[in-house]
Design an enzyme around this catalytic site. Structure first.
Site, PDB file in Angstrom:
ATOM      1  N   ASP A  78       1.067  -1.748  -0.307  1.00 42.83           N
ATOM      2  CA  ASP A  78      -0.061   0.110  -0.213  1.00 42.83           C
ATOM      3  C   ASP A  78       1.015   1.517  -0.122  1.00 42.83           C
ATOM      4  O   ASP A  78       1.010   2.405  -0.516  1.00 42.83           O
ATOM      5  CB  ASP A  78      -0.780  -0.153   1.208  1.00 42.83           C
ATOM      6  CG  ASP A  78      -2.018  -0.721   1.213  1.00 42.83           C
ATOM      7  OD1 ASP A  78      -1.814  -1.632   0.677  1.00 42.83           O
ATOM      8  OD2 ASP A  78      -3.266  -0.686   1.528  1.00 42.83           O
ATOM      9  N   SER A 466      -5.582   5.049   4.921  1.00 44.33           N
ATOM     10  CA  SER A 466      -3.882   3.973   5.920  1.00 44.33           C
ATOM     11  C   SER A 466      -4.129   3.988   7.193  1.00 44.33           C
ATOM     12  O   SER A 466      -4.573   4.315   7.622  1.00 44.33           O
ATOM     13  CB  SER A 466      -2.787   4.968   5.991  1.00 44.33           C
ATOM     14  OG  SER A 466      -1.479   4.381   5.959  1.00 44.33           O
TER      15      SER A 466
END
Length: 550
Positions: A78, A466
């Protein structure tokens, strides 16, 4: 054994011949077949060491009378995918991984599985796929990365994302940013704070799917190799005893995972992944309402990055998840685990807890749990905030909306100085279907923090964040803009009211105005019309349902 379907009898002579071509013997075919699901790649720091763990797992399988077969899944980082079109593929990759595990295990008749994931979507993806089979499995998560160090100060990846914002406003030089860049990520492992990968590892252990201390044992620690070898041995026992995951993953086991999540202040992405995992057992087995209900049972007891001062290594040295079980023993349900011990038995065996890191419930970091579910006219189906990483002065906030139809437009405005104290940034059409892929908003949230606006500016979105995001960032707004949710008709200047303690989020519009705006709403064309993301956009469910494929 399931594997008898591919290895027993005269009719399976061709099948055996193919296995013998791989080097397996007649003796190997008398033993349980164990799939070792690796996600090694040299693109992702969380996965660069997994070959070593896979070898340890296979050694453990062999030692206890099983026959291991290794295969791989994909694994997206990510952090590398962050801030560009690549992030649209991160959450959707979870479903690809689940399908891959299901397909390989079914096609080759494995009796049990050892899953070896590390990073964000790989952990839930592998578990989801394995649950569809309901064969015994155990999870060996790859472990956290150690923090880096520069001039006596510890750093990790989020230091860089926030450093970009600090550089933009002149707080640090480009040379200082480069020095942090060179030291922040120290080597193998998932990023060093309680971000999504480490949150999911902790919850996997809390669910009872990993051996004790697996989640927090670091990637470079020899103990991780020993845990991998023990897990390889243990899966053979689970197969012989026919202990299946659905024997372990009861409603109470999921409640344990959620309680640990809320107490530690884990990533908001857990509110997508835990319902998605539970969905493989039964539709709506666990929902966002369970997070809301359980958030009243526990306080926030650990101050870990990104919202606190500690790193994952501190949580590990403080006693790990067994110590968290011990501190929460009045709330933790007594459930079975793959270790053969129950959660409360594991809690009882704890010999040391550092209460400076894992606080007692009577002296918590915050009285409220680390995650909070909000509802209101903007999000009638719910949305989520990591309240444990929010400045208390922002628990209540009211301000004018600054509306953007993409993350990219919002980042340009933030870095261009167009956001001022008091604003509420609204980023829409970034949901599971609208994005598509529900991108993480780490770049805008880190820029806000780096520029010193996190105590005066809120951000709301139908996208997600996130695990490294901090500040008043509210995501997963459901229904999303692409589904005609109210977030689609918020205009610049509309007043947004947020009350995190009261669990409310509303736009100050009367019902008549809302009705008129929704009537005139025109949903835009899909952003992606070919390939996997096009299919994903058409089939994905809402964030409050785990963003699973229908």
């Amino acid at each position: 054994m399931i594997s008898d379907n591919i290895k027993k009898g005269v009719i399976r002579s061709p099948n055996r011949a193919l296995l013998k071509a791989c080097g397996y013997t007649d003796e190997d075919m008398e033993k349980p077949f164990i799939g070792v699901v690796n996600s090694f790649t040299d693109v992702v720091p969380g996965h660069i060491h997994l070959r070593t763990l896979a070898e340890a797992v296979k050694n453990g399988v062999y030692a206890n009378g099983g026959t291991p077969f290794e295969f791989n899944t994909i694994g997206i980082c990510d952090g590398i995918a962050m801030g560009h079109e690549g992030m649209k593929y991160s959450l959707p990759s979870r479903e690809i991984i689940a399908d891959a595990v299901e397909s390989m295990a079914r096609a080759h008749g494995f009796d049990g599985l050892v899953l070896i994931p590390t990073c964000d979507k790989i952990v839930p993806g592998m578990i989801m796929g394995a649950l569809r089979l309901n064969i015994p499995f155990i999870v060996v998560t790859g472990g956290p990365m150690l923090p880096g160090e520069f001039q006596g100060k510890k750093y990790e990846l989020i230091s860089l994302f926030e450093g970009v914002g600090q550089y933009q406003v002149g707080k640090i030089s480009e040379e200082e940013l480069k020095c942090i860049e060179d030291c922040a990520c120290s080597g193998a492992g998932s990023c060093a704070g309680l971000y999504t990968a480490n949150s999911m590892a902790c919850l996997t252990e809390a669910l009872g799917l990993s051996l004790p201390m697996c989640a927090t044992t670091h990637a470079v620690d020899a103990q991780k190799v020993r845990i991998a070898k023990k897990s390889g041995s243990k899966i053979v026992d689970l197969v012989k005893q026919d202990i299946k995951p659905k024997d372990i993953l009861t409603k109470e086991a999921f409640e344990n995972a959620i309680l640990v999540d809320l107490a530690l202040g884990g990533s908001t992405n857990t509110t997508l992944h835990i319902p998605a995992i539970a969905n493989e057992i039964e539709n709506k087995f666990i929902t966002l309402d369970d997070f809301d209900r359980l958030s009243d049972e526990v306080p926030h007891i650990a101050s870990i990055k990104p919202g606190g001062e500690h790193f994952m290594i501190d949580l590990h040295n403080a006693g790990g998840i067994p110590a968290v079980f011990n501190v929460l023993k009045e709330k933790i349900r007594d459930t079975n685990t793959v270790s053969g011990k129950t959660t409360l038995e594991i809690a009882k065996e704890v010999k040391y807890i550092n209460y400076d890191v894992i606080r007692k419930t009577e002296a918590p970091v915050h009285e409220t749990a680390g995650l909070r579910v909000l509802k209101g006219n903007i999000a009638p189906n719910g949305c989520v905030v990591k309240i444990g990483a929010v400045n208390p002065k922002m628990y209540k906030h009211e301000g004018p909306a600054k509306v953007f139809n993409s993350e990219d437009d919002a980042i340009s405005a933030i870095l261009g100085g167009k956001i001022v104290s008091g604003d509420v940034i609204v980023i829409r059409y970034e949901g599971p279907s609208g994005g598509p892929g529900m991108r993480e908003m780490l770049s805008p949230t880190s820029a806000i923090c780096g520029m010193g606006l996190d105590d005066s500016v809120a951000l709301i979105t139908d996208g997600r964040f996130s695990g490294g995001s901090r500040g008043p960032c509210i995501g997963h707004i459901s229904p999303e803009a692409m589904a005609g949710g109210l977030i689609a008709v918020i205009n610049d200047g509309d007043t947004i009211k947020i009350d995190m303690i009261g669990k409310k989020i509303n736009v100050e519009l009367n019902n008549s105005e809302i009705e008129n705006r929704l009537k005139s709403l025109k949903i835009p064309e899909p952003k992606v019309k070919t390939g996997y993301l096009s299919r994903y956009s058409r089939l994905v469910s809402s964030a409050d349902e785990g963003a699973v494929l229908k």
